[in-house]
Design an enzyme around this catalytic site. Structure first.
Site, PDB file in Angstrom:
ATOM      1  N   LEU A 154       0.888  -1.173   0.000  1.00 30.73           N
ATOM      2  CA  LEU A 154       0.000   0.000   0.000  1.00 30.73           C
ATOM      3  C   LEU A 154       0.916   1.209   0.000  1.00 30.73           C
ATOM      4  O   LEU A 154       1.565   1.486   1.009  1.00 30.73           O
ATOM      5  CB  LEU A 154      -0.837   0.019   1.290  1.00 30.73           C
ATOM      6  CG  LEU A 154      -2.275  -0.490   1.227  1.00 30.73           C
ATOM      7  CD1 LEU A 154      -2.300  -1.927   0.752  1.00 30.73           C
ATOM      8  CD2 LEU A 154      -2.930  -0.375   2.582  1.00 30.73           C
TER       9      LEU A 154
ATOM     10  N   THR B 116       7.884   6.827   0.720  1.00 23.49           N
ATOM     11  CA  THR B 116       9.227   7.169   1.188  1.00 23.49           C
ATOM     12  C   THR B 116      10.004   5.942   1.651  1.00 23.49           C
ATOM     13  O   THR B 116      11.211   6.002   1.823  1.00 23.49           O
ATOM     14  CB  THR B 116       9.179   8.191   2.349  1.00 23.49           C
ATOM     15  OG1 THR B 116       8.502   7.596   3.456  1.00 23.49           O
ATOM     16  CG2 THR B 116       8.496   9.471   1.951  1.00 23.49           C
TER      17      THR B 116
ATOM     18  N   GLU C 138      39.202  29.275  -0.310  1.00 22.94           N
ATOM     19  CA  GLU C 138      39.433  28.052   0.470  1.00 22.94           C
ATOM     20  C   GLU C 138      39.683  28.292   1.953  1.00 22.94           C
ATOM     21  O   GLU C 138      39.379  27.448   2.787  1.00 22.94           O
ATOM     22  CB  GLU C 138      40.657  27.314  -0.089  1.00 22.94           C
ATOM     23  CG  GLU C 138      40.516  26.858  -1.510  1.00 22.94           C
ATOM     24  CD  GLU C 138      41.850  26.389  -2.045  1.00 22.94           C
ATOM     25  OE1 GLU C 138      42.054  25.172  -2.126  1.00 22.94           O
ATOM     26  OE2 GLU C 138      42.693  27.249  -2.363  1.00 22.94           O
TER      27      GLU C 138
HETATM   28  C1  LIG Z   1      14.913  10.928   3.409  1.00 21.17           C
HETATM   29  C2  LIG Z   1      14.186  10.190   4.507  1.00 21.17           C
HETATM   30  C3  LIG Z   1      14.443  10.560   5.811  1.00 21.17           C
HETATM   31  C4  LIG Z   1      13.789   9.892   6.847  1.00 21.17           C
HETATM   32  N1  LIG Z   1      14.058  10.256   8.120  1.00 21.17           N
HETATM   33  C5  LIG Z   1      13.393   9.669   9.142  1.00 21.17           C
HETATM   34  C6  LIG Z   1      13.622  10.045  10.490  1.00 21.17           C
HETATM   35  O1  LIG Z   1      14.437  10.928  10.776  1.00 21.17           O
HETATM   36  N2  LIG Z   1      12.941   9.416  11.463  1.00 21.17           N
HETATM   37  C7  LIG Z   1      12.014   8.456  11.168  1.00 21.17           C
HETATM   38  O2  LIG Z   1      11.380   7.954  12.064  1.00 21.17           O
HETATM   39  N3  LIG Z   1      11.791   8.068   9.923  1.00 21.17           N
HETATM   40  C8  LIG Z   1      12.459   8.636   8.895  1.00 21.17           C
HETATM   41  N4  LIG Z   1      12.228   8.217   7.626  1.00 21.17           N
HETATM   42  C9  LIG Z   1      11.348   7.078   7.392  1.00 21.17           C
HETATM   43  C10 LIG Z   1       9.912   7.520   7.226  1.00 21.17           C
HETATM   44  O3  LIG Z   1       9.372   7.797   8.493  1.00 21.17           O
HETATM   45  C11 LIG Z   1       9.145   6.375   6.587  1.00 21.17           C
HETATM   46  O4  LIG Z   1       9.699   6.109   5.330  1.00 21.17           O
HETATM   47  C12 LIG Z   1       7.689   6.724   6.403  1.00 21.17           C
HETATM   48  O5  LIG Z   1       7.083   6.949   7.634  1.00 21.17           O
HETATM   49  C13 LIG Z   1       6.937   5.640   5.673  1.00 21.17           C
HETATM   50  O6  LIG Z   1       5.662   6.126   5.323  1.00 21.17           O
HETATM   51  P1  LIG Z   1       5.133   6.119   3.812  1.00 21.17           P
HETATM   52  O7  LIG Z   1       3.734   6.583   3.818  1.00 21.17           O
HETATM   53  O8  LIG Z   1       6.035   6.882   2.946  1.00 21.17           O
HETATM   54  O9  LIG Z   1       5.247   4.582   3.491  1.00 21.17           O
HETATM   55  P2  LIG Z   1       5.190   3.839   2.107  1.00 21.17           P
HETATM   56  O10 LIG Z   1       6.569   3.795   1.528  1.00 21.17           O
HETATM   57  O11 LIG Z   1       4.141   4.399   1.243  1.00 21.17           O
HETATM   58  O12 LIG Z   1       4.786   2.413   2.639  1.00 21.17           O
HETATM   59  C14 LIG Z   1       5.582   1.724   3.547  1.00 21.17           C
HETATM   60  C15 LIG Z   1       5.014   0.371   3.910  1.00 21.17           C
HETATM   61  O13 LIG Z   1       3.848   0.535   4.685  1.00 21.17           O
HETATM   62  C16 LIG Z   1       2.773  -0.250   4.184  1.00 21.17           C
HETATM   63  N5  LIG Z   1       1.556   0.502   4.419  1.00 21.17           N
HETATM   64  C17 LIG Z   1       1.338   1.796   4.172  1.00 21.17           C
HETATM   65  N6  LIG Z   1       0.100   2.148   4.573  1.00 21.17           N
HETATM   66  C18 LIG Z   1      -0.466   1.038   5.076  1.00 21.17           C
HETATM   67  C19 LIG Z   1      -1.725   0.757   5.641  1.00 21.17           C
HETATM   68  N7  LIG Z   1      -2.644   1.703   5.752  1.00 21.17           N
HETATM   69  N8  LIG Z   1      -1.960  -0.492   6.040  1.00 21.17           N
HETATM   70  C20 LIG Z   1      -1.049  -1.458   5.927  1.00 21.17           C
HETATM   71  N9  LIG Z   1       0.167  -1.257   5.403  1.00 21.17           N
HETATM   72  C21 LIG Z   1       0.442  -0.031   4.982  1.00 21.17           C
HETATM   73  C22 LIG Z   1       3.102  -0.428   2.723  1.00 21.17           C
HETATM   74  O14 LIG Z   1       2.518  -1.600   2.246  1.00 21.17           O
HETATM   75  C23 LIG Z   1       4.616  -0.480   2.724  1.00 21.17           C
HETATM   76  O15 LIG Z   1       5.044  -1.785   2.940  1.00 21.17           O
HETATM   77  C24 LIG Z   1      12.870   8.849   6.554  1.00 21.17           C
HETATM   78  C25 LIG Z   1      12.625   8.491   5.239  1.00 21.17           C
HETATM   79  C26 LIG Z   1      13.271   9.146   4.210  1.00 21.17           C
HETATM   80  C27 LIG Z   1      13.020   8.755   2.791  1.00 21.17           C
END
Ligand SMILES: Cc1cc2nc3c(=O)[nH]c(=O)nc-3n(C[C@H](O)[C@H](O)[C@H](O)COP(=O)(O)OP(=O)(O)OC[C@H]3O[C@@H](n4cnc5c(N)ncnc54)[C@H](O)[C@@H]3O)c2cc1C
Ligand code: FES
Length: 1282
Positions: free
Chosen positions: A209, A214, A1213
């Site tokens: 999902l 991210t 520098e």
């Molecule tokens: C540059 C960067 C910096 C970051 N820095 C931090 C940080 O400092 N601290 C920190 O805590 N985190 C950090 N993160 C991680 C970030 O918190 C997670 O990547 C983010 O919370 C994931 O959420 P998303 O919606 O993008 O997930 P997605 O990538 O969209 O999904 C992630 C997973 O969750 C599942 N999923 C999503 N929604 C549901 C749902 N409703 N039910 C069941 N499964 C579901 C998906 O199937 C997938 O497997 C960072 C990430 C990046 C890219």
């Protein structure tokens, strides 16, 4: 910026986003605004863009569109943001050039906070101009304004774009239906309601999902994970609920983390404090979690389901007993978000067909205490090294533990719980005995093996108990506060322990920049000496500036990707490209066998042949119709290797006698005799890590065959276009005159684009030659970091003899640098290390020897400062060791041994150190060093767990190179019949403002307004054989050439002007053309005299010196190793600054790069020589939160440098080294810790002084408590290469 319309609330949401993580299908129904849409020079430049350019917030310009868009998204949501919001909006943006101060200053102009700056609290204020408006001795005013806010265009909300009405209509009217997008390999399904979602999940249980993408996006991009079905559930209302219930806050799984933060910020003040413990702990983590772009995309559901071990919210949600509301085709249910869920225990986890609909975050109870902790390598936008959520529930009105939960992230592959320890502590009282037992229990239960991935093992173990201690104290403090509500009385924290509470927060940085005004008699038209805006500043801000990879697609162009060695040292047995050639779109594979001429240089091959000598060495290249296909082809190339023994570390190289060139030595006095007459001798060593250039624009080249006479145009991001031309010509076996190299601008380089781009150009040119088609080759960030080297790590040994009064009379210094696998600039770097090691000190008996080690690592290369920053950190370290040994203040040792008056360097070059002493004294005075030192000492007496440190460092930086030929320069200036002027020269614009200065010079010399003068590109066609733009002298030497060309032209025009003195420029030019006077001239500068003789160890090694001094103050958290940069004062002898805005920009930018080098940037290699640090996720450069809260720069007035143009100095520098004042301020704080704990004697701190090193140097009962692993008994995750 993404804008979406929510029909139910009728609200438009604007948010910033990282385009690299944004699937195009997710944007259905959204409006996307890019920097080009905001404003342009063709229509109207937006005030954000205009102010950023005018306030000098853009140097190379590569980060600028990102900065503009972050600010724009903020302003669309908050038209008058607070400074805290502005700083937070820039959390996720990196800039490698400016040092952020001018960017923050720009955006302050949009802030709703119209108050004055925090300097006022110190009795001073940047708005109080009395301090800076004093006249210099010469009589010119000292100024502190680099831009004129009165000239800013006001914000005009009516000019902002409106959300497209058709998208609004679409969102309102559309009967919701499932959206399906079919791609070649992936199908993207966006269900319209929860029923459809659970149906889809039942049908495709393995499909992710994707909400923020991210986490999934990163896996797909970096780990090659493929999903044929992706479900995108963001249109389902149930997943967006936010509601207060009797039990807590229910947050829909698709809510993003920024929304969660905003909701919590709204809810917390509305609820009784006791109910919001969990919310406040979450808010604490959300303030530092990632950057605003990620917080705006990442969803709470994705965060919980993804369960990354270092993610920060899950430990808090789990100790807070949050509940997950799940749905599937079979119905709904609730499960606890607890340690078992986070550890993915089968019976506590989601079922494959289930989705998270929402999370219930409970209110805390009366007797609850909840805390959150995290420590990362950088305070913001960095994953935690270790994080934690802790909660204790007491029996009402007692300190007897009823329930206890402690979870840690960053320790293993999942979040781990100290469940057993907690159970054993239930029923205990909250006292010191409990703390002691808890630490032992936790360390027994949560183990981290010595080879654990991520390394930092002892540090991570220490954080387990350091956090626990902080929690213990926070709770104790909380219990005491309850007394006031009439409950049992608990003792408050001792004064000593009070200082353990609280973490550092980022405050809005402030700056003051002071420089000398031009002579009041100078004509207003003459721009020299004035803070003129960067020539491309506005184009950077509007996105119109064209970088190499922005050049529009050329007809029939192909894309190139490279196959790199996976071994540090091996024989190539076979290369099998057959599968790669079968990949659709792949046109060819290019190897060393395809090079018609010379495959690189004598020193380094462009394509590896027979043997590979480092991981990341280019073996062959795949060319294809698209970049994606080229990458797919790369995956299919099979190389068989036969491993050979690698040499990776300096220690290994010394053992195997593996060096480049001979030992370099400089000596003065009689070292043996010197040691005989000293009071004391100390010996020691220090290891200084390397540094990745991390220019924002990765290497990029476009080669276009012209189709006749073997001519080729090479558009390349380089500091040395002539070298590109030579290597490409040699590789293709054609004359250099057939190769036309062009560089419009470079998005940062810092020395990293001197030699390597020529090899990338060779690879692309060979491919173009073979296929007969244009080739585009742009490296991804991870490839760039893998293939190219960086700053040389240095290992130094010292023996220093001194008198008890602090005079150092003998020093014997030995330096080794890790050069990597090929020569590049390593031999020159070690020469400079040897020549520059004396820094600001006159030591009568002095010997320094240096060797460049040859190892099987990517070849290290030039980097801003060229060996000086490493060499002199080493010097300052043994100076500090002398201070510790004698018990004298550091500044006294520095002062006593400093060069004074006219002197000779150890290699017998004469120089006048008067301005060195002036800079030192000014810096002492401007920083109020002594009174602040007293204040620091006082603070340290009062605070046991936090300490402050202050340090002042002098600098003598030699500019340029040690050979005249490398200072020669040429320019070509044309005047057209309309009077406009085109200036070209051999220097390359990398953000350092060289073209801006050249235009200023041409304007003065020709006596025309600046607007008449234009610069187009640097090219081997207009200026042949140009020397590399480096060594701080680019503007010096090219300026002399431009001046020369203009003076030739002016001389030719003189008779015409004299005849018609009242005429206009245009009239004179028309007349000159009518009289057949040539209106084009070449200017030339032969170069400064420099002639170092290595046989005698003597010579005029450098044309001149830049002097400076910096004073920095920091505060450290002894329990976590975190530090806060409080204030830095820099005094620099820039002499007459051609452009104070450019020069101050260089000083500040270099300083912050130095802070990165010395305190946070750490390159990590595996024991097999594989680099781990290949991107911004693993390699941390300073962000906006890392710059000093107060940064003041003062350019020394009344200073002359007669040999340089207009008596200026090159300061590109020098400022980098001054970053080490922060290193020594931290050292000072650590020394205070050690002194208090009676750890006497000298101690060594290696660089970079990371959170890990700071924490581990602050030895205490927690560091002593943790298990230690005997070196040699295990294989470490990473090795030390310095
Ligand atoms: C540059 C960067 C910096 C970051 N820095 C931090 C940080 O400092 N601290 C920190 O805590 N985190 C950090 N993160 C991680 C970030 O918190 C997670 O990547 C983010 O919370 C994931 O959420 P998303 O919606 O993008 O997930 P997605 O990538 O969209 O999904 C992630 C997973 O969750 C599942 N999923 C999503 N929604 C549901 C749902 N409703 N039910 C069941 N499964 C579901 C998906 O199937 C997938 O497997 C960072 C990430 C990046 C890219
Ligand atoms: S101006 Fe910010 S990276 Fe160059």
């Amino acid at each position: 910026m993404i804008s979406t319309y929510e029909p139910t609330s009728k609200k438009i949401r604007h948010y910033p986003a990282n385009s690299c993580l944004l699937p195009i299908c997710s944007l259905h129904g959204s409006a996307v605004t890019t920097v080009e849409g905001l404003g342009s020079t063709k229509t109207r430049v937006h005030p954000i863009q205009e102010r950023l350019a005018k306030c000098h917030g853009s140097q190379c310009g590569f980060c600028t569109p990102g900065m503009v868009m972050s600010m724009y998204a903020l302003l669309r949501n908050h038209p008058e943001p607070s400074m805290e919001q502005i700083t937070a909006a820039l959390d996720g943006n990196l800039c490698r050039c400016t040092g952020y101060r001018p960017i923050i200053d720009t955006y302050k102009s949009f802030s709703g906070e119209k108050g004055c700056c925090p300097l006022r609290g110190t009795g001073q204020c940047c708005l109080d101009k009395e301090d800076v408006c004093a006249a210099s001795d010469k009589g010119n005013q000292m100024l502190s304004d680099l831009c004129i806010p009165e000239e800013f265009q006001p914000i005009d909300p009516t000019q902002e774009f409106i959300f497209p009405p058709e998208l609004m209509r679409m969102a309102q009217q559309q009967t919701k239906r499932t959206l399906v997008f079919y791609g070649e390999r992936t199908t993207w399904i966006s269900p319209a309601n929860l029923c459809e979602l659970v149906e889809l999940k039942a049908m495709y249980p393995k499909a992710p999902l994707v909400v923020g993408n991210t986490s999934v996006g990163l896996e797909m991009k970096l780990a090659g994970v493929h999903h044929s079905i992706i479900i995108h559930p963001t249109r389902i209302p149930e997943l967006h609920v936010v509601s207060n219930t009797n039990h807590g806050l229910v947050v829909g799984a698709a809510c993003c983390l920024a929304q969660l933060r905003d909701t919590l910020m709204k809810v917390v003040p509305e609820l009784p404090e006791e109910k919001t413990q969990i919310f406040r702990a979450l808010l604490l983590q959300l303030k530092t979690l990632a950057g605003e772009q990620i917080r705006s995309l990442a969803s709470i559901g994705g965060h919980i389901a993804g369960r990354g071990s270092t993610w920060d919210l899950n430990p808090v949600l789990a100790v807070g007993r949050s509940l997950l509301n799940l749905a599937s085709k079979d119905g709904t249910r609730q499960i606890p978000l607890n340690d078992r869920f986070l550890a993915r225990h089968e019976n506590a986890d989601l079922k494959p067909k289930e989705v998270i609909v929402s999370v219930l975050i409970p209110y805390s109870k009366k007797d609850d205490f909840v805390s959150a902790f995290r420590q990362a390598e950088r305070r913001k936008n960095a994953l935690s090294v270790v994080n934690s959520g802790m909660r204790v529930l007491f029996k009402p009105n007692t300190d007897i533990i009823m329930d206890l939960n402690i979870l840690y992230g960053g320790i293993g592959p999942t979040t781990v719980s100290a469940r057993k320890s907690c159970q054993r502590l239930i029923g205990r009282q909250w006292n010191e005995q409990l703390l002691d037992d808890a630490c032992k229990l936790v360390l027994g239960e949560i183990s981290l093996p010595p080879s654990a991935p991520g390394g930092k093992v002892e540090y991570r173990r220490t954080l387990l108990v350091s956090f626990l201690f902080k929690f213990y104290l926070e709770v104790l403090h909380g219990l005491n506060k309850m007394v006031r509500t009439g409950r049992t009385k608990y003792p408050d924290l001792s004064k000593k322990n009070m200082s353990a509470l609280g973490a550092f927060h980022c405050e809005t940085p402030q700056g003051v920049q002071t420089y000398e005004d031009v002579d009041p008699a100078q004509s207003l038209q003459d721009p020299v000496g004035r803070p003129i805006m960067h020539q491309s500043g506005v184009k950077h801000a509007t996105g119109e500036a064209v970088y190499c990879n922005d050049i529009r697609a050329v007809d029939e162009e192909l894309f190139l990707a490279v196959v790199t060695s996976s071994r540090a040292h091996a024989k190539i047995v076979t290369i099998d490209v057959s599968e790669a050639l079968k990949v659709p779109g792949v046109v060819d594979v290019v190897t060393a066998g395809d090079v018609p001429g010379i495959n690189g240089t004598y020193y380094e091959q462009a394509f590896a042949q027979n043997e590979v000598i480092c991981v990341g060495q280019i073996v062959c290249a795949v060319v294809a119709e698209s970049a994606v296909q080229a990458k797919q082809g790369v995956e299919k190339v099979k190389i068989e290797y036969e491993n050979l023994e690698p040499i990776l570390t300096i220690e290994d190289a010394i053992k195997h006698n593996s060096y480049f060139g001979k030992e370099k030595k400089v000596e003065q006095g009689n070292i043996e005799e010197g040691f005989k007459s000293v009071d004391q001798i100390i010996e020691g060593e220090i290891h200084i890590g390397g540094q990745e250039h991390f220019y924002l624009e990765t290497n990029s080249v476009l080669v276009v065959p012209r189709g006749e006479d073997n001519e080729m145009d090479v558009y390349v991001s380089t500091q040395d276009a002539a070298l590109v031309q030579v290597l490409v010509a040699l590789a293709l076996n054609v004359q250099s005159s057939k190769i036309m190299c062009h560089t419009k601008r470079v998005g940062g380089s810092f020395g990293g684009k001197i030699t390597k781009p020529a090899y990338f150009a060779v690879i692309a040119a060979v491919a173009a030659n073979k296929t007969g088609r244009p080739i585009r080759f742009t490296l991804e960030r991870n490839e760039d970091m893998l293939i190219t080297g960086g700053r040389h790590p240095l290992s130094g040994k010292y023996k220093v003899g001194f008198m008890n009064d602090g005079r150092i009379t003998a020093a014997d210094i030995e330096c080794y640098i890790n050069g990597g696998c090929t020569l590049h600039e390593s031999e020159v770097v070690i020469e400079y290390v040897v020549l520059k090691t004396d820094n600001a000190y006159n030591i009568p008996n002095f010997r320094v020897r240096g060797r460049a080690c040859k190892t099987n690592l990517p070849s290290n290369t030039a980097f801003r400062g060229f060996g000086f920053p490493q060499a002199c950190l080493f010097t300052e370290s043994w100076i500090a060791a002398v201070a510790t040994q004698t018990g004298l203040p550091h500044e006294k040792i520095r002062e006593i041994n400093m060069y004074k008056g006219v002197n000779l360097t150890p290699y017998k070059e004469e120089f006048d150190a008067t301005n060195l002493v002036k800079c030192w004294n000014e810096c002492m005075a401007k920083s109020e060093y002594y009174s602040r030192k007293t204040a620091v000492e006082e603070f340290n007496k009062q605070n046991y767990w936090k300490k402050k440190g202050i340090a002042i460092i002098p600098m003598k930086f030699s500019v340029g190179t040690n050979a005249t030929q490398y200072h020669q320069a040429a320019a070509l200036v044309h005047i057209y019949t309309d009077g406009s002027v085109l200036v070209t020269h051999g220097g390359i614009e990398m953000g350092q403002g060289i073209h801006t200065k050249m235009l200023q010079i041409a304007s003065r010399e020709l006596n025309v307004p600046l607007s008449y003068v234009h610069f187009c590109e640097t090219s081997t066609v207009t200026v042949p054989n140009a020397i590399v733009t480096a060594g701080s002298v680019g503007s010096d030497v090219n300026g002399k050439a431009v001046q020369n060309a203009c003076q030739i032209l002016r001389k030719r025009l003189e008779p015409i002007i004299n005849k018609n003195p009242g005429g206009k420029w245009e009239d004179w030019i028309t007349e000159a053309h009518a009289q057949s006077v040539s209106l084009s001239a070449t200017g030339y500068f032969r170069g400064y005299v420099a002639n170092m003789n290595w046989d005698t160890g003597e010579g005029q090694a450098f044309p001149y010196f830049v002097f400076g001094a910096a004073c920095s103050e920091v505060e450290i958290d002894c329990l976590t190793g975190d530090h806060k940069n409080i204030r830095t004062d820099i005094v620099m002898d820039a002499c007459f600054s051609i452009n104070p805005a450019v020069d101050i920009g260089q000083i500040e930018g270099a300083f912050v790069q130095g802070v990165g080098l010395y305190t946070m940037e750490e390159i990590k290699f595996s024991p097999e020589g594989e680099q781990y640090t290949l991107g911004p996720d693993t390699y941390k450069i300073p962000a906006v939160c890392d710059i000093p809260q107060q940064l003041r720069v003062y350019l020394l007035p009344n200073s002359q440098n007669s040999i340089a143009i207009y008596s200026s100095k090159g300061v590109g520098e020098a400022g980098l080294f001054l970053g080490c004042s922060v290193f020594f301020a931290i050292r000072d704080a650590v020394a205070a810790v050690r002194k208090e704990r009676r750890l006497t004697g000298t101690f060594t701190l290696n660089s970079p002084l990371t959170v890990e090193r700071i924490r581990m140097a602050c030895t205490d009962n927690f560091t002593e408590m943790i298990p230690k692993d005997k070196p040699g008994t295990y294989k470490p995750w990473a090795i030390d290469i310095a």
